[in-house]
Design a protein around this motif. Structure first.
Motif, PDB file in Angstrom:
ATOM      1  N   ASN A 140      -1.866   7.634  -5.722  1.00 50.92           N
ATOM      2  CA  ASN A 140      -2.721   8.124  -4.651  1.00 50.92           C
ATOM      3  C   ASN A 140      -2.420   7.374  -3.366  1.00 50.92           C
ATOM      4  O   ASN A 140      -2.050   6.192  -3.397  1.00 50.92           O
ATOM      5  CB  ASN A 140      -4.203   7.922  -4.997  1.00 50.92           C
ATOM      6  CG  ASN A 140      -4.631   8.752  -6.185  1.00 50.92           C
ATOM      7  OD1 ASN A 140      -4.293   9.931  -6.286  1.00 50.92           O
ATOM      8  ND2 ASN A 140      -5.367   8.142  -7.091  1.00 50.92           N
ATOM      9  N   GLU A 141      -2.615   8.057  -2.274  1.00 57.78           N
ATOM     10  CA  GLU A 141      -2.514   7.427  -0.960  1.00 57.78           C
ATOM     11  C   GLU A 141      -3.425   6.194  -0.941  1.00 57.78           C
ATOM     12  O   GLU A 141      -4.586   6.261  -1.362  1.00 57.78           O
ATOM     13  CB  GLU A 141      -2.969   8.426   0.106  1.00 57.78           C
ATOM     14  CG  GLU A 141      -2.962   7.893   1.495  1.00 57.78           C
ATOM     15  CD  GLU A 141      -1.623   8.058   2.184  1.00 57.78           C
ATOM     16  OE1 GLU A 141      -1.443   7.437   3.233  1.00 57.78           O
ATOM     17  OE2 GLU A 141      -0.768   8.820   1.696  1.00 57.78           O
ATOM     18  N   GLY A 142      -2.889   5.072  -0.509  1.00 56.48           N
ATOM     19  CA  GLY A 142      -3.676   3.851  -0.390  1.00 56.48           C
ATOM     20  C   GLY A 142      -3.686   2.972  -1.625  1.00 56.48           C
ATOM     21  O   GLY A 142      -4.167   1.835  -1.566  1.00 56.48           O
ATOM     22  N   ARG A 180       4.483  12.962   9.569  1.00 49.82           N
ATOM     23  CA  ARG A 180       3.136  12.403   9.621  1.00 49.82           C
ATOM     24  C   ARG A 180       2.987  11.591  10.900  1.00 49.82           C
ATOM     25  O   ARG A 180       3.490  10.476  10.997  1.00 49.82           O
ATOM     26  CB  ARG A 180       2.928  11.527   8.406  1.00 49.82           C
ATOM     27  CG  ARG A 180       1.540  11.042   8.262  1.00 49.82           C
ATOM     28  CD  ARG A 180       1.391  10.501   6.883  1.00 49.82           C
ATOM     29  NE  ARG A 180       0.054  10.027   6.703  1.00 49.82           N
ATOM     30  CZ  ARG A 180      -0.376   9.569   5.573  1.00 49.82           C
ATOM     31  NH1 ARG A 180       0.416   9.536   4.532  1.00 49.82           N
ATOM     32  NH2 ARG A 180      -1.597   9.138   5.468  1.00 49.82           N
ATOM     33  N   TRP A 199       1.988   5.021   0.817  1.00 50.28           N
ATOM     34  CA  TRP A 199       1.945   6.142   1.764  1.00 50.28           C
ATOM     35  C   TRP A 199       2.624   7.303   1.058  1.00 50.28           C
ATOM     36  O   TRP A 199       3.783   7.188   0.667  1.00 50.28           O
ATOM     37  CB  TRP A 199       2.725   5.805   3.032  1.00 50.28           C
ATOM     38  CG  TRP A 199       2.073   4.786   3.891  1.00 50.28           C
ATOM     39  CD1 TRP A 199       2.150   3.425   3.767  1.00 50.28           C
ATOM     40  CD2 TRP A 199       1.255   5.039   5.020  1.00 50.28           C
ATOM     41  NE1 TRP A 199       1.429   2.822   4.757  1.00 50.28           N
ATOM     42  CE2 TRP A 199       0.870   3.791   5.541  1.00 50.28           C
ATOM     43  CE3 TRP A 199       0.806   6.202   5.641  1.00 50.28           C
ATOM     44  CZ2 TRP A 199       0.059   3.671   6.657  1.00 50.28           C
ATOM     45  CZ3 TRP A 199       0.000   6.081   6.759  1.00 50.28           C
ATOM     46  CH2 TRP A 199      -0.367   4.823   7.252  1.00 50.28           C
ATOM     47  N   LYS A 200       1.933   8.418   0.881  1.00 49.28           N
ATOM     48  CA  LYS A 200       2.502   9.550   0.146  1.00 49.28           C
ATOM     49  C   LYS A 200       3.049  10.620   1.079  1.00 49.28           C
ATOM     50  O   LYS A 200       2.438  10.980   2.074  1.00 49.28           O
ATOM     51  CB  LYS A 200       1.447  10.177  -0.771  1.00 49.28           C
ATOM     52  CG  LYS A 200       1.233   9.340  -2.021  1.00 49.28           C
ATOM     53  CD  LYS A 200       0.512  10.090  -3.088  1.00 49.28           C
ATOM     54  CE  LYS A 200       1.435  11.006  -3.845  1.00 49.28           C
ATOM     55  NZ  LYS A 200       0.810  11.606  -5.021  1.00 49.28           N
ATOM     56  N   LYS A 258       0.842  -1.201   0.000  1.00 46.03           N
ATOM     57  CA  LYS A 258       0.000   0.000   0.000  1.00 46.03           C
ATOM     58  C   LYS A 258       0.877   1.251   0.000  1.00 46.03           C
ATOM     59  O   LYS A 258       1.895   1.309   0.688  1.00 46.03           O
ATOM     60  CB  LYS A 258      -0.892  -0.015   1.250  1.00 46.03           C
ATOM     61  CG  LYS A 258      -1.799   1.193   1.389  1.00 46.03           C
ATOM     62  CD  LYS A 258      -2.677   1.087   2.613  1.00 46.03           C
ATOM     63  CE  LYS A 258      -1.825   1.247   3.854  1.00 46.03           C
ATOM     64  NZ  LYS A 258      -2.572   1.259   5.102  1.00 46.03           N
ATOM     65  N   ASP A 314       4.389  -2.219   3.062  1.00 47.86           N
ATOM     66  CA  ASP A 314       3.920  -0.941   2.532  1.00 47.86           C
ATOM     67  C   ASP A 314       5.063  -0.199   1.836  1.00 47.86           C
ATOM     68  O   ASP A 314       6.245  -0.472   2.077  1.00 47.86           O
ATOM     69  CB  ASP A 314       3.326  -0.075   3.637  1.00 47.86           C
ATOM     70  CG  ASP A 314       1.941  -0.546   4.080  1.00 47.86           C
ATOM     71  OD1 ASP A 314       1.375  -1.457   3.442  1.00 47.86           O
ATOM     72  OD2 ASP A 314       1.421   0.007   5.062  1.00 47.86           O
TER      73      ASP A 314
END
Length: 166
Positions: free
Chosen positions: A113-115, A43, A8-9, A6, A54
């Motif tokens: 995109n995030e995710g 973050r 993470w941006k 996944k 991730d």
């Protein structure tokens, strides 16, 4: 090497101080504890929420700042499989390879995109955004770099192959 995870941006200019906050310097000999604070200045929820495999997507100049090797190490200890960014600070890039953390430069990171779920193949030089059904190409790592990454870093590489490699 193939990774799937996944996204993470993060934005531009994520420094080694963002990655490994200086106030936790006393934890530098305890990487699992230090990793609990990875990227918390960029973050706050990242370290608590990141899952094994991730992938971090960064902007320009990811890893700028001091040459502390702890920054890529705790990213790896936190479970991140690789970091993809528009560009990397040179010392961060080299430290990452040396400790066995794949880092890939890709100009199109803004398209992720995030995710999103993505798959990375370092030998073929392909990133597949499974969520968006798109593919991206990057210059694959040379064979010796893939060997360093596969074995877990330069220390393990030298133990296995000697100072001059295979």
């Amino acid at each position: 090497m193939i990774f799937k995870g996944k996204v993470w941006k993060f934005g531009d200019n994520i420094s080694t101080d963002h990655i490994a906050p200086g106030r936790y310097f006393h934890l530098r000999s305890n990487l699992p504890e230090l990793a609990k604070h990875v990227l918390e200045d960029a973050r706050e929820d990242f370290a608590k929420s990141v899952e094994k495999g991730d992938i971090i997507i960064g902007g320009n100049n990811f890893g700028l700042g001091s040459s502390r090797e702890h920054a890529p190490r705790i990213i790896k200890v936190a479970g991140v499989s690789c970091v993809i960014a528009k560009s990397f600070a040179r010392i961060f890039y080299r430290n990452s390879i040396n400790i066995g953390l794949p880092v890939i430069e890709l100009k199109e990171v803004d398209e992720f995109n995030e995710g999103d779920i993505i798959k990375v193949d370092t030998k073929l030089g392909v990133i597949e955004n499974i969520t968006q059904d798109k593919k991206y190409h990057f210059i694959p790592f040379p064979e010796f770099v893939n060997k360093i990454l596969e074995i877990g870093g330069i220390d393990e590489y030298i133990k296995k192959y000697g100072d001059y490699g295979v």
